[in-house]
Design a protein around this motif. Sequence first.
Motif, mmCIF file in Angstrom:
data_model
loop_
_atom_site.group_PDB
_atom_site.id
_atom_site.type_symbol
_atom_site.label_atom_id
_atom_site.label_comp_id
_atom_site.label_asym_id
_atom_site.label_seq_id
_atom_site.Cartn_x
_atom_site.Cartn_y
_atom_site.Cartn_z
ATOM 1 N N GLY A 73 7.749 -0.779 6.611
ATOM 2 C CA GLY A 73 7.100 0.478 6.486
ATOM 3 C C GLY A 73 8.185 1.518 6.194
ATOM 4 N N LEU A 74 8.001 2.228 5.090
ATOM 5 C CA LEU A 74 9.189 3.339 4.581
ATOM 6 C C LEU A 74 8.457 4.507 4.583
ATOM 7 C CD1 LEU A 74 10.663 1.094 1.647
ATOM 8 C CD2 LEU A 74 11.870 1.902 3.587
ATOM 9 N N GLU A 75 9.167 5.419 5.193
ATOM 10 C CA GLU A 75 8.951 6.817 5.070
ATOM 11 C C GLU A 75 9.576 7.728 4.030
ATOM 12 O OE1 GLU A 75 8.255 9.946 8.603
ATOM 13 O OE2 GLU A 75 10.331 9.312 8.248
ATOM 14 N N LEU A 76 8.723 7.884 3.173
ATOM 15 C CA LEU A 76 9.413 8.789 1.872
ATOM 16 C C LEU A 76 9.185 10.058 2.019
ATOM 17 C CD1 LEU A 76 8.228 6.057 -0.611
ATOM 18 C CD2 LEU A 76 10.765 6.386 0.184
ATOM 19 N N PRO A 77 9.983 11.082 1.507
ATOM 20 C CA PRO A 77 9.774 12.507 1.509
ATOM 21 C C PRO A 77 9.202 13.121 0.469
ATOM 22 C CG PRO A 77 11.932 12.364 0.748
ATOM 23 C CD PRO A 77 11.419 10.714 1.045
ATOM 24 N N GLN A 86 9.486 0.734 -13.285
ATOM 25 C CA GLN A 86 8.697 0.949 -14.242
ATOM 26 C C GLN A 86 8.568 2.327 -14.820
ATOM 27 O OE1 GLN A 86 7.683 -0.069 -11.340
ATOM 28 N NE2 GLN A 86 5.755 0.893 -10.727
ATOM 29 N N ASN A 87 8.961 3.327 -13.864
ATOM 30 C CA ASN A 87 9.333 4.678 -14.105
ATOM 31 C C ASN A 87 10.335 5.479 -14.039
ATOM 32 O OD1 ASN A 87 6.260 3.865 -13.303
ATOM 33 N ND2 ASN A 87 5.951 5.991 -13.885
ATOM 34 N N GLY A 88 11.270 4.821 -13.422
ATOM 35 C CA GLY A 88 12.727 5.267 -13.113
ATOM 36 C C GLY A 88 12.706 6.125 -11.773
ATOM 37 N N ILE A 89 11.438 6.231 -11.346
ATOM 38 C CA ILE A 89 11.481 7.132 -10.025
ATOM 39 C C ILE A 89 12.255 6.531 -8.922
ATOM 40 C CG2 ILE A 89 10.056 8.401 -8.302
ATOM 41 C CD1 ILE A 89 7.846 8.249 -10.688
ATOM 42 N N ARG A 90 12.885 7.536 -8.236
ATOM 43 C CA ARG A 90 13.856 7.151 -6.917
ATOM 44 C C ARG A 90 13.707 8.084 -5.958
ATOM 45 N NH1 ARG A 90 19.778 5.523 -9.300
ATOM 46 N NH2 ARG A 90 19.875 5.183 -6.966
ATOM 47 N N SER A 91 13.616 7.335 -4.602
ATOM 48 C CA SER A 91 13.598 8.301 -3.527
ATOM 49 C C SER A 91 14.245 7.755 -2.428
ATOM 50 C CB SER A 91 11.950 8.650 -3.076
ATOM 51 O OG SER A 91 12.106 9.339 -2.001
ATOM 52 N N GLN A 92 15.069 8.466 -1.595
ATOM 53 C CA GLN A 92 15.510 7.721 -0.361
ATOM 54 C C GLN A 92 14.336 8.161 0.727
ATOM 55 O OE1 GLN A 92 19.364 9.141 1.265
ATOM 56 N NE2 GLN A 92 20.249 8.989 -0.910
ATOM 57 N N GLY A 93 14.386 7.046 1.685
ATOM 58 C CA GLY A 93 13.702 7.020 2.746
ATOM 59 C C GLY A 93 13.946 6.338 4.066
ATOM 60 N N ASN A 137 0.975 -1.198 -0.146
ATOM 61 C CA ASN A 137 0.064 -0.181 -0.329
ATOM 62 C C ASN A 137 0.851 1.248 0.152
ATOM 63 O OD1 ASN A 137 0.638 0.844 2.743
ATOM 64 N ND2 ASN A 137 -0.587 -1.118 3.263
ATOM 65 N N VAL A 138 0.251 2.246 -0.306
ATOM 66 C CA VAL A 138 1.007 3.507 -0.556
ATOM 67 C C VAL A 138 0.205 4.892 0.273
ATOM 68 C CG1 VAL A 138 1.846 3.248 -2.720
ATOM 69 C CG2 VAL A 138 -0.100 4.456 -2.363
ATOM 70 N N SER A 139 0.775 5.703 0.988
ATOM 71 C CA SER A 139 0.324 6.795 1.734
ATOM 72 C C SER A 139 0.836 8.002 1.274
ATOM 73 C CB SER A 139 0.096 6.514 3.110
ATOM 74 O OG SER A 139 1.343 6.649 3.610
ATOM 75 N N PRO A 140 0.509 9.112 1.853
ATOM 76 C CA PRO A 140 0.898 10.477 1.477
ATOM 77 C C PRO A 140 2.527 10.583 1.945
ATOM 78 C CG PRO A 140 -1.182 10.801 2.322
ATOM 79 C CD PRO A 140 -1.001 9.260 2.502
ATOM 80 N N ARG A 141 2.660 9.810 2.996
ATOM 81 C CA ARG A 141 4.183 9.725 3.620
ATOM 82 C C ARG A 141 5.096 8.553 3.332
ATOM 83 N NH1 ARG A 141 3.702 13.067 9.143
ATOM 84 N NH2 ARG A 141 2.347 14.566 8.336
ATOM 85 N N GLY A 142 4.414 7.625 2.675
ATOM 86 C CA GLY A 142 5.475 6.556 2.575
ATOM 87 C C GLY A 142 4.618 5.201 1.744
ATOM 88 N N VAL A 143 5.285 4.040 2.034
ATOM 89 C CA VAL A 143 4.889 2.776 1.499
ATOM 90 C C VAL A 143 5.195 1.702 2.376
ATOM 91 C CG1 VAL A 143 5.329 3.581 -0.959
ATOM 92 C CG2 VAL A 143 7.030 2.171 0.258
#
Length: 101
Positions: free
Chosen positions: A87-91, A64-71, A38-44
């Motif tokens: 649970g990963l918090e993403l910015p 699939q999109n090449g999108i990267r993020s540090q979390g 699942n996903v949420s406004p703050r993470g996955v």
Amino acid sequence: MAAPVPTGRSERRIPKRLAAELSRPNESGLKEMTFTENVSPRGVCVTTVQRWQPGTRMLVTFPQNGIRSQGRIVYCQRVARGNFCVGLELPWQVQRWQMLW
């Protein structure tokens, strides 16, 4: 009168299965391909085969999109068949998730 203290999660989770690659930003060798639950406004939330330490910084790549993020790992719990739910918090802002759908 004191304001009520919030309990539980305050953000809506959206069930979404997306391919994701987890790795440590400073290590090129350790990578794991997985899927989001699942996903949420703050993470996955992702399912992994290995235990990850809460507080660890992670690099999440959506191939699939090449999108990267540090979390940052918020929790890691054992689930069925010896896997772990992480649970990963993403910015990111919630609008960024629309780019993945």
